[in-house]
Design a protein around this motif. Structure first.
Motif, PDB file in Angstrom:
ATOM      1  N   LEU A  38       0.828  -1.200   0.000  1.00 17.12           N
ATOM      2  CA  LEU A  38       0.000   0.000   0.000  1.00 17.12           C
ATOM      3  C   LEU A  38       0.869   1.259   0.000  1.00 17.12           C
ATOM      4  CD1 LEU A  38      -2.763  -0.965   2.598  1.00 17.12           C
ATOM      5  CD2 LEU A  38      -3.059  -0.719   0.129  1.00 17.12           C
ATOM      6  N   ALA A  39       1.935   1.237   0.807  1.00 18.56           N
ATOM      7  CA  ALA A  39       2.821   2.396   0.875  1.00 18.56           C
ATOM      8  C   ALA A  39       3.475   2.670  -0.473  1.00 18.56           C
ATOM      9  CB  ALA A  39       3.878   2.173   1.948  1.00 18.56           C
ATOM     10  N   GLU A  40       3.935   1.622  -1.115  1.00 18.05           N
ATOM     11  CA  GLU A  40       4.570   1.779  -2.424  1.00 18.05           C
ATOM     12  C   GLU A  40       3.566   2.308  -3.448  1.00 18.05           C
ATOM     13  OE1 GLU A  40       6.676  -0.953  -5.913  1.00 18.05           O
ATOM     14  OE2 GLU A  40       6.396  -1.772  -3.895  1.00 18.05           O
ATOM     15  N   ALA A  41       2.339   1.768  -3.428  1.00 13.04           N
ATOM     16  CA  ALA A  41       1.319   2.213  -4.373  1.00 13.04           C
ATOM     17  C   ALA A  41       0.896   3.649  -4.098  1.00 13.04           C
ATOM     18  CB  ALA A  41       0.107   1.281  -4.304  1.00 13.04           C
ATOM     19  N   ALA A  42       0.860   4.035  -2.818  1.00 14.35           N
ATOM     20  CA  ALA A  42       0.494   5.407  -2.464  1.00 14.35           C
ATOM     21  C   ALA A  42       1.513   6.394  -3.007  1.00 14.35           C
ATOM     22  CB  ALA A  42       0.377   5.552  -0.953  1.00 14.35           C
ATOM     23  N   GLN A  43       2.777   6.023  -2.984  1.00 13.28           N
ATOM     24  CA  GLN A  43       3.823   6.898  -3.510  1.00 13.28           C
ATOM     25  C   GLN A  43       3.818   6.915  -5.031  1.00 13.28           C
ATOM     26  OE1 GLN A  43       6.891   4.828  -1.270  1.00 13.28           O
ATOM     27  NE2 GLN A  43       7.290   6.653  -0.053  1.00 13.28           N
ATOM     28  N   ARG A  44       3.488   5.784  -5.639  1.00 11.92           N
ATOM     29  CA  ARG A  44       3.521   5.700  -7.096  1.00 11.92           C
ATOM     30  C   ARG A  44       2.313   6.371  -7.737  1.00 11.92           C
ATOM     31  NH1 ARG A  44       4.369  -0.127  -9.743  1.00 11.92           N
ATOM     32  NH2 ARG A  44       6.368   0.222  -8.690  1.00 11.92           N
ATOM     33  N   LEU A 259       0.464  10.440   8.342  1.00 13.18           N
ATOM     34  CA  LEU A 259       1.836   9.978   8.213  1.00 13.18           C
ATOM     35  C   LEU A 259       2.177   9.821   6.743  1.00 13.18           C
ATOM     36  CD1 LEU A 259       2.164   6.172   9.010  1.00 13.18           C
ATOM     37  CD2 LEU A 259      -0.013   7.276   8.688  1.00 13.18           C
ATOM     38  N   GLU A 260       3.456   9.757   6.465  1.00 12.14           N
ATOM     39  CA  GLU A 260       3.908   9.525   5.102  1.00 12.14           C
ATOM     40  C   GLU A 260       3.967   8.038   4.825  1.00 12.14           C
ATOM     41  OE1 GLU A 260       7.598  11.526   4.595  1.00 12.14           O
ATOM     42  OE2 GLU A 260       6.700  13.538   4.680  1.00 12.14           O
ATOM     43  N   ALA A 261       3.805   7.676   3.558  1.00  4.38           N
ATOM     44  CA  ALA A 261       3.789   6.266   3.186  1.00  4.38           C
ATOM     45  C   ALA A 261       5.078   5.569   3.599  1.00  4.38           C
ATOM     46  CB  ALA A 261       3.563   6.132   1.676  1.00  4.38           C
ATOM     47  N   GLY A 262       6.201   6.282   3.545  1.00  6.79           N
ATOM     48  CA  GLY A 262       7.458   5.677   3.959  1.00  6.79           C
ATOM     49  C   GLY A 262       7.443   5.225   5.403  1.00  6.79           C
ATOM     50  N   ALA A 263       6.733   5.959   6.263  1.00  7.37           N
ATOM     51  CA  ALA A 263       6.622   5.564   7.664  1.00  7.37           C
ATOM     52  C   ALA A 263       5.838   4.265   7.804  1.00  7.37           C
ATOM     53  CB  ALA A 263       5.959   6.676   8.472  1.00  7.37           C
ATOM     54  N   LEU A 264       4.824   4.090   6.962  1.00  9.76           N
ATOM     55  CA  LEU A 264       4.059   2.848   6.983  1.00  9.76           C
ATOM     56  C   LEU A 264       4.942   1.672   6.578  1.00  9.76           C
ATOM     57  CD1 LEU A 264       1.205   1.701   7.449  1.00  9.76           C
ATOM     58  CD2 LEU A 264       0.746   2.105   5.021  1.00  9.76           C
ATOM     59  N   SER A 265       5.812   1.882   5.617  1.00  8.32           N
ATOM     60  CA  SER A 265       6.748   0.828   5.206  1.00  8.32           C
ATOM     61  C   SER A 265       7.707   0.481   6.333  1.00  8.32           C
ATOM     62  CB  SER A 265       7.546   1.271   3.978  1.00  8.32           C
ATOM     63  OG  SER A 265       6.757   1.251   2.818  1.00  8.32           O
ATOM     64  N   ALA A 306      11.951   6.618  14.946  1.00 11.89           N
ATOM     65  CA  ALA A 306      12.676   6.913  13.713  1.00 11.89           C
ATOM     66  C   ALA A 306      11.740   7.024  12.517  1.00 11.89           C
ATOM     67  CB  ALA A 306      13.730   5.834  13.459  1.00 11.89           C
ATOM     68  N   ALA A 307      10.598   6.351  12.594  1.00  9.56           N
ATOM     69  CA  ALA A 307       9.606   6.433  11.525  1.00  9.56           C
ATOM     70  C   ALA A 307       8.745   7.687  11.634  1.00  9.56           C
ATOM     71  CB  ALA A 307       8.716   5.200  11.547  1.00  9.56           C
ATOM     72  N   GLY A 308       8.973   8.490  12.676  1.00  8.53           N
ATOM     73  CA  GLY A 308       8.241   9.738  12.839  1.00  8.53           C
ATOM     74  C   GLY A 308       6.953   9.611  13.609  1.00  8.53           C
TER      75      GLY A 308
END
Length: 418
Positions: A38-44, A259-265, A306-308
């Motif tokens: 989901l995080a990758e798809a949200a960024q893409r 949150l940002e998708a990277g934090a979910l990853s 670290a993930a915010g």
């Protein structure tokens, strides 16, 4: 100023930063693999921003019209949505985040939530339910749901499971295996009784105000056995909590539910490295990792920070709710989350717990549709201040900028030296 509209994956909603789509994980659970996808798809396909909602859902933002379909494919591939738009619209079932992992729970909340969802998919007569109509399954235990704003609530009872409807303390006993049938009966009772009104209510509490809880139970073929004590929303328990058997859970706060998708990853990585490989969602805009050994708690806390995400239960942002604001929402006139962060950094909310300050971009108050000690309602780029009320209540101060709001908050009782 439209109210009552809820986006879903198959009915995305246009907003100021593009289309947004809501993902409703069954039984409040997302696998680490699915979260990472989901995080990758949200960024893409979107703008990489994720909201954690007060319905234990994930809301993804910033999609173009061409980006929704490929994002939806990812969601379907990981079993996080139903391919029928009517089913997906009514599939609103909140569940205790810990489920069967909590040995102190009264009944199997995750099992019951899955059964309700299966019932909804097989009940086209319920597709007429309003988009915000929802069910909650609270097994009690270490992380009880409390009042999550649902219309039909299953809670611990004297003989296992009890059911009540929003707006009344009356309760009826319910065997765990009968939960889906009882949920269906109460939903049908709502539809039948609501359509008989000249101005049909769209939420159970409004129907209860009109006809009484006894009439709703009677129409559903249920006999109330007494009154329970409604439980308010518990304050988020940020940090590590013990469970029996030598393991526990870690509850990570999500500042203002964003949150940002990277934090979910990164949280998905922690879920695989330290626990059972799942992320659990709560209605308190927080995320839970389950199955953590006590000796790993510090390492998990470091990874979460670290993930915010929030790891300190004294963080003042936990006393705040803020909607997406400008530019994400077309109804908003203020950058609510930026302003909320400035207010938190000022120190005027230090030491508080529970929901004390609601920062809303307009008078609709979508992020917190109930009174707060202080509510800021955006209007023409400034804020009206409401004390002990909702965003649509009469203001006590009008037209304040952020510094003016901070000055008002500095005079509140909690800001005075003890």
């Amino acid at each position: 100023m439209r109210k009552g509209w809820c986006p879903s994956l198959l009915t995305p909603m246009a907003s100021g930063d593009g289309f947004l789509a809501r993902v409703k994980p069954t039984a409040a659970t997302v696998s680490a693999e699915a979260a990472r996808a989901l995080a990758e798809a949200a960024q893409r396909y979107g703008n990489g921003l994720v909201d954690v909602t007060n319905r234990s859902n994930l809301q993804f933002r910033g999609f173009s019209p061409d980006g929704i379909a490929p994002f939806a494919d990812v969601v379907f591939r990981h079993g996080l949505a139903h391919d029928s738009a009517p089913v997906e619209q009514v599939r609103n079932v909140a569940a205790s985040p810990l489920g069967a992992d909590d040995p102190t729970a009264t009944f199997g909340a995750h099992r019951a939530a899955r059964a309700i969802e299966a019932m909804l998919a097989m009940s086209p007569e319920l597709f007429a339910l309003p988009g915000k109509f929802g069910f909650s399954v609270d097994g009690g235990g270490a992380l009880p749901l409390g009042d999550v704003g649902a219309d039909v609530l299953f809670v611990p009872g004297s003989s296992g499971v009890a059911v009540r409807v929003a707006g009344a303390p009356l309760m009826a006993d319910c065997a765990e295996e009968d939960v889906p049938a009882v949920a269906r009966a109460l939903a049908l009772a709502f539809l039948d009784l609501a359509k008989a009104r000249s101005d049909p209510p769209r939420r159970m509490r409004h129907l209860v105000d009109a006809v009484g809880a006894e009439a709703v139970f009677r129409h559903a073929g249920l006999a109330p056995v007494g009154k329970g004590t409604p439980v308010g929303r518990p304050a988020p328990r940020i940090g590590y909590g013990d469970l029996a058997g030598g393991s526990g859970f870690f509850l990570a706060g999500v500042a203002f539910g964003a949150l940002e998708a990277g934090a979910l990853s990164r949280l998905a990585d922690l879920a695989e490295d330290f626990e059972d490989g799942t992320i659990r969602l709560t209605p308190w805009r927080s995320l839970v990792l389950v199955g953590i050994a006590a000796e790993a708690a510090d390492a998990v806390a470091e990874g979460v920070a670290a993930a915010g995400l929030i790891t300190d239960p004294a963080d003042p942002r936990l006393a705040m709710v803020a909607c997406s604001g400008t530019p994400a929402c077309e109804s908003a006139t203020a950058a609510t989350r930026v302003d909320a962060a400035r207010i938190a950094a000022s120190g005027v909310l230090d030491g508080l717990s529970g929901t004390t300050l609601h920062v809303s971009g307009c008078a609709k108050g979508c992020a917190h549709p109930r009174p707060a000690a202080v509510t800021l309602a955006g209007r023409n780029g400034a804020y009206d201040v409401i004390l002990n009320g909702r965003a649509d209540a009469a203001p006590h101060f009008t037209g304040l900028d952020v510094e003016g709001v901070i000055a008002v908050l500095a005079t509140a009782p909690w800001s005075k030296p003890r």
